[in-house]
Scaffold this motif. Structure first.
Motif, PDB file in Angstrom:
ATOM      1  N   GLN A 135      28.146   9.670  14.383  1.00  9.68           N
ATOM      2  CA  GLN A 135      26.962   8.952  13.910  1.00  9.68           C
ATOM      3  C   GLN A 135      27.319   7.784  12.984  1.00  9.68           C
ATOM      4  O   GLN A 135      26.447   6.995  12.607  1.00  9.68           O
ATOM      5  CB  GLN A 135      25.980   9.930  13.240  1.00  9.68           C
TER       6      GLN A 135
ATOM      7  N   LEU B 281      13.023  13.462  11.545  1.00 12.83           N
ATOM      8  CA  LEU B 281      14.217  14.094  12.121  1.00 12.83           C
ATOM      9  C   LEU B 281      14.242  14.215  13.645  1.00 12.83           C
ATOM     10  O   LEU B 281      15.147  13.692  14.298  1.00 12.83           O
ATOM     11  CB  LEU B 281      14.461  15.475  11.498  1.00 12.83           C
TER      12      LEU B 281
ATOM     13  N   LEU C 167      16.719  12.161  16.130  1.00 13.04           N
ATOM     14  CA  LEU C 167      17.776  12.767  16.945  1.00 13.04           C
ATOM     15  C   LEU C 167      17.705  12.264  18.385  1.00 13.04           C
ATOM     16  O   LEU C 167      18.711  11.879  18.979  1.00 13.04           O
ATOM     17  CB  LEU C 167      17.653  14.300  16.946  1.00 13.04           C
TER      18      LEU C 167
ATOM     19  N   ARG D 140      25.255  23.275  17.155  1.00 10.64           N
ATOM     20  CA  ARG D 140      24.554  22.169  16.494  1.00 10.64           C
ATOM     21  C   ARG D 140      23.464  22.663  15.547  1.00 10.64           C
ATOM     22  O   ARG D 140      23.488  22.370  14.358  1.00 10.64           O
ATOM     23  CB  ARG D 140      23.927  21.246  17.530  1.00 10.64           C
ATOM     24  N   PHE D 141      22.486  23.364  16.083  1.00 12.76           N
ATOM     25  CA  PHE D 141      21.488  24.117  15.314  1.00 12.76           C
ATOM     26  C   PHE D 141      20.770  25.020  16.299  1.00 12.76           C
ATOM     27  O   PHE D 141      21.008  24.927  17.513  1.00 12.76           O
ATOM     28  CB  PHE D 141      20.563  23.242  14.461  1.00 12.76           C
TER      29      PHE D 141
ATOM     30  N   GLU E 156      16.066  23.162   8.037  1.00  3.55           N
ATOM     31  CA  GLU E 156      16.087  21.773   7.576  1.00  3.55           C
ATOM     32  C   GLU E 156      14.717  21.138   7.635  1.00  3.55           C
ATOM     33  O   GLU E 156      14.397  20.264   6.826  1.00  3.55           O
ATOM     34  CB  GLU E 156      17.062  20.951   8.438  1.00  3.55           C
TER      35      GLU E 156
ATOM     36  N   HIS F 224      21.638  21.791   4.476  1.00  2.00           N
ATOM     37  CA  HIS F 224      20.232  21.570   4.097  1.00  2.00           C
ATOM     38  C   HIS F 224      19.535  22.737   3.418  1.00  2.00           C
ATOM     39  O   HIS F 224      19.376  22.720   2.219  1.00  2.00           O
ATOM     40  CB  HIS F 224      19.425  21.044   5.288  1.00  2.00           C
TER      41      HIS F 224
HETATM   42  N1  GUN Z   1      19.945  18.901  13.177  1.00  6.43           N
HETATM   43  C1  GUN Z   1      20.530  18.942  14.381  1.00  6.43           C
HETATM   44  N2  GUN Z   1      21.313  17.878  14.581  1.00  6.43           N
HETATM   45  C2  GUN Z   1      21.213  17.145  13.480  1.00  6.43           C
HETATM   46  C3  GUN Z   1      21.814  15.918  13.085  1.00  6.43           C
HETATM   47  O1  GUN Z   1      22.574  15.290  13.809  1.00  6.43           O
HETATM   48  N3  GUN Z   1      21.489  15.480  11.831  1.00  6.43           N
HETATM   49  C4  GUN Z   1      20.653  16.165  11.013  1.00  6.43           C
HETATM   50  N4  GUN Z   1      20.388  15.696   9.805  1.00  6.43           N
HETATM   51  N5  GUN Z   1      20.074  17.300  11.379  1.00  6.43           N
HETATM   52  C5  GUN Z   1      20.358  17.777  12.576  1.00  6.43           C
END
Ligand code: GUN
Ligand code: FE
Length: 421
Positions: A72, A84, A88, A196-197, A226, A262
Motif C-alpha cells: 500500500q 474503510l 479497500l 487478512r481479516f 476495526e 486496531h
Molecule cells: N482490514 C482488512 N484489510 C485492511 C487493510 O488493508 N487496511 C486496514 N486498515 N484495514 C484492513
C-alpha cells in the motif's frame, strides 16, 4: 573478539510508561548486542574502546511499527476521503493485485523498506499480498535495508475480488510452502502467518493457518474489531460468537505471539480474552481517523494489562514515521476523552513514547528500552532545527518536541541488533 559499541550523547528511554529516564552526556554500552548499562562516566573496563560521540544529539531506542502494509506504499496519501470498506475495494485490492509481478514489486518494496529505514523504524510487522513469491522478495529487501521483524503472505479466499481471491486449498498450501522456504532463512526478517481479516477468510483458511502458526512456531498478524461494517459481516457469519476475538480464538489464532491491529470496538469479554491470551494490539491512530474507523479505548487496554504497540498502517496512515503515531495517539485519545464526557483519560507523552518503543519492541524480544540485558536498537536524533538556540529545554522537553515535530531529516544515526544500520 567481543564487539563493543559505546554511544555517547543525551540518552532518553522509557523502561516504564510513567515517565522518561534521561541521562545527559551519558554513555550507552553494549557488548555483543547486549546492553550493559547507561553510565555518566565510562567504566574503566571500557577504557581504550572506541566511543562514538554524538555530541548534543538525543539517543533513543529504535521505533517499532506493529502494523504496516508494504504494497500500500504505492498509494500512500491517496484516497483518504473514503471509509474503510469502500477504500479497500477502490484502492487496496486493485493495487495489491499488481504485486503478482516481481518487477513491479521490486520497485515499490525497495521504496517501502527505505522509507521505514529512513524514518527510524527498527523492526516492523508487515503485510505483503497473497503472492508468496513476491513476499519472499519483500523479506529479502527488508533484510538488506536492515529493517527487522516479521512479514506475512496474506490469506484471502472469500469476499474478495476475483483478481485477488485465492482457492482455499491453494492458500493453505502456498502458506506452508512459503513457511518452509523462509522459516530460518534470514537473520532479521522472519515469517508470520497473516490472514487478512475475518471477512476475507473462510473458516477452513483460518483453521489452516492457525495450525501452521503452531506447527512452525511463527507469529500471527491480522486485524481485529476495526470497523462497524467489518464486524457486522463477522457477526453474520459466526452468530454463535459476539466478537471478532472469540472467532480468532476458536481457530487458535490468539496467543502471546499474536499481533492484532486496531481493536476499536472491543466488548468486555473480548478485552479479557485478548489480555488473557497475551495478544499485542497495534494501535494505528492515523489510520483510525483516515478511514473513519473510530477511536479505540487505549487507556482502558493499558489499565487492564493488555500489551499495546503503535503502527503506521500504511496506507490507512499516510506517514511511515512513528513519531506521527506517538503524537496522534495522544491527540486521538483526547478526542475520546472529550467524547466520553471526560471519563476515559487521555494518554501522556511518555506513555505514547513507550508504546512506540518498548510497547511494540517486546514483541520481537528484549527490545524497546536501554535496560541492561536488552538488545541494542537505537536512533540518534539531531533536534537542532526544532529549537532556537536561546531555548533552554530539558531532555524531556526536547524529546516531547521531537515527538510532535521531528521527521526523517532529524534522524542522523540508526542501530539495529547492535550494529550501525
Ligand atoms: N482490514 C482488512 N484489510 C485492511 C487493510 O488493508 N487496511 C486496514 N486498515 N484495514 C484492513
Ligand atoms: Fe491494516
Amino acid at each position: 573478539m567481543k564487539k563493543v559499541v559505546i554511544l555517547k550523547g543525551n540518552i532518553v528511554h522509557t523502561p516504564e510508561p510513567k515517565g522518561f529516564q534521561c541521562v545527559k552526556n551519558g554513555y550507552l554500552v553494549a557488548v555483543d548486542n547486549e546492553i550493559q548499562g547507561i553510565y555518566q562516566e565510562l567504566p574503566k573496563e571500557y577504557g581504550g574502546q572506541p566511543v562514538t560521540d554524538w555530541g548534543d544529539a538525543l539517543i533513543m531506542p529504535g521505533m517499532y511499527d506493529m502494523h504496516v502494509h508494504a504494497p500500500q506504499y504505492v498509494y500512500r496519501g491517496l484516497g483518504l476521503d473514503m471509509q474503510l470498506m469502500d477504500w479497500l475495494n477502490t484502492y487496496a485490492f486493485p493495487t495489491e493485485a499488481r504485486f503478482k509481478d516481481p518487477e513491479y514489486a521490486k520497485v515499490y518494496y525497495r521504496a517501502f523498506a527505505q522509507a521505514l529505514k529512513k524514518n527510524g523504524t527498527a523492526r516492523a510487522v508487515v503485510f505483503s499480498t497473497i503472492h508468496w513469491e513476491t513476499t519472499e522478495l519483500l523479506m529479502d529487501i527488508l533484510e538488506e535495508e536492515k529493517v527487522g521483524g516479521f512479514a506475512g503472505k496474506i490469506n484471502m479466499d472469500t469476499l474478495s475480488p476475483d483478481f485477488l481471491c485465492e482457492d482455499t486449498e491453494q492458500s493453505i498450501k502456498d502458506t506452508r510452502h512459503w513457511l518452509e522456504r523462509n522459516i530460518n532463512k534470514r537473520k532479521l526478517v522472519k515469517p508470520a502467518v497473516t490472514p487478512r481479516f475475518i471477512p476475507t477468510c473462510t473458516a477452513e483458511v483460518l483453521k489452516g493457518v492457525g495450525e501452521l502458526a503452531k506447527e512452525f512456531g511463527v507469529p500471527v498478524h491480522s486485524h481485529i474489531s476495526e470497523d462497524i461494517g467489518e464486524m457486522e459481516i463477522v457477526r453474520g457469519r459466526y452468530p454463535e460468537y459476539d466478537n471478532d476475538g472469540a472467532v480468532y480464538d476458536h481457530f487458535g489464532l490468539l496467543t502471546d505471539h499474536t499481533v492484532m491491529a486496531h481493536f476499536i470496538y472491543p466488548n468486555e469479554q473480548e478485552l479479557k480474552l485478548v489480555r488473557d491470551r497475551g495478544v499485542t494490539i497495534a494501535h494505528c491512530p492515523q489510520s483510525n481517523g483516515n478511514v473513519a474507523a473510530g477511536i479505540p479505548p487505549i487507556r482502558r487496554m493499558l489499565e487492564m494489562g493488555i500489551k499495546v504497540g503503535l503502527g503506521s498502517d500504511i496506507a490507512g496512515g499516510y506517514s511511515p514515521c512513528l513519531f506521527r503515531a506517538m503524537s496522534e495517539a495522544v491527540y486521538l485519545s483526547k478526542l475520546r476523552w472529550l467524547q466520553s464526557g471526560k471519563e476515559d483519560d487521555f494518554l501522556t507523552i511518555p506513555e505514547a513514547f513507550y508504546l512506540g518503543t518498548k510497547g511494540g519492541g517486546q514483541f520481537f524480544g528484549k527490545l524497546g528500552s536501554f535496560e541492561a540485558g536488552n538488545e541494542l536498537d537505537a536512533l540518534v536524533i539531531d533536534d537542532g532545527s526544532l529549537s532556537v538556540e536561546l531555548d533552554e529545554l530539558t531532555l524531556e522537553q526536547r524529546m516531547e518536541r521531537v515527538i510532535h515535530l521531528a521527521d526523517d531529516r532529524n534522524i542522523i544515526g540508526r542501530y539495529v541488533a547492535g550494529e550501525k544500520a
